[in-house]
Design a protein around this motif. Sequence first.
Motif, short mmCIF file in Angstrom:
data_model
loop_
_atom_site.label_atom_id
_atom_site.label_comp_id
_atom_site.label_asym_id
_atom_site.label_seq_id
_atom_site.Cartn_x
_atom_site.Cartn_y
_atom_site.Cartn_z
N ASP A 191 0.84 -1.25 0.04
CA ASP A 191 -0.19 0.01 -0.15
C ASP A 191 1.11 1.55 0.15
OD1 ASP A 191 -2.53 -1.86 -0.18
OD2 ASP A 191 -2.16 -1.07 2.15
N PHE A 192 1.68 1.37 0.45
CA PHE A 192 2.95 2.38 0.81
C PHE A 192 3.39 2.46 -0.10
CE2 PHE A 192 6.89 4.59 1.22
CZ PHE A 192 6.59 5.46 1.63
N ASP A 193 4.09 1.54 -1.12
CA ASP A 193 4.66 1.58 -2.54
C ASP A 193 4.13 1.97 -3.53
OD1 ASP A 193 7.07 1.35 -1.08
OD2 ASP A 193 7.28 -1.36 -2.44
N LYS A 204 -0.89 1.70 13.71
CA LYS A 204 -2.19 1.06 12.99
C LYS A 204 -3.24 2.07 11.93
CE LYS A 204 -2.75 -1.95 16.58
NZ LYS A 204 -4.34 -2.84 17.82
N VAL A 205 -2.40 3.17 13.14
CA VAL A 205 -2.92 4.69 11.43
C VAL A 205 -2.61 4.47 10.46
CG1 VAL A 205 -3.11 6.63 12.43
CG2 VAL A 205 -3.86 5.73 14.24
N TRP A 206 -1.12 5.26 10.62
CA TRP A 206 -0.56 5.09 9.32
C TRP A 206 -1.28 3.78 8.25
CZ3 TRP A 206 0.90 9.24 7.94
CH2 TRP A 206 1.57 10.36 8.77
N SER A 207 -1.15 2.73 8.27
CA SER A 207 -1.81 1.78 7.24
C SER A 207 -3.13 1.68 7.52
CB SER A 207 -1.16 0.12 8.59
OG SER A 207 -0.21 -0.44 8.61
N PHE A 212 -2.44 4.58 4.74
CA PHE A 212 -1.82 4.19 3.21
C PHE A 212 -2.94 2.22 2.84
CE2 PHE A 212 2.16 5.31 5.39
CZ PHE A 212 2.06 6.38 3.47
N ALA A 213 -3.87 2.17 3.19
CA ALA A 213 -4.63 0.87 2.75
C ALA A 213 -6.01 1.94 2.32
CB ALA A 213 -5.25 0.01 4.37
#
Length: 101
Positions: free
Chosen positions: A13-15, A76-79, A82-83
């Motif tokens: 997701d980040f990439d 978790k917030v960043w995940s 990005f998701a």
Amino acid sequence: MATVTVTKQFKEDFDLWAANALECGEFTKEDMSEFKEMLRNDFKPGSDQLREGYKAITAAGVTVPAAIDNYEDRIKVWSSFFAAAANNLRNVRKLNLKVAA
């Protein structure tokens, strides 16, 4: 200091988000390097240095500290961010393929 490992899904997701941000000119390569370093620091155990001193307003209108002192919760917030961003990009690409067909 221990190294924090993210999930394969987080990396995907980040990439996708990062590639799009670079392609659209939202970030330069230098900006992205700085952003990645900020994430690495935010993912370290310990108190929240990034949001320290900031306030957030809840849906009920209550002002609360914005700091997230549990590093796992910060991840978790960043995940989630990005998701959601990656899913939006995937959906736009699907729509573009349908329109082009």
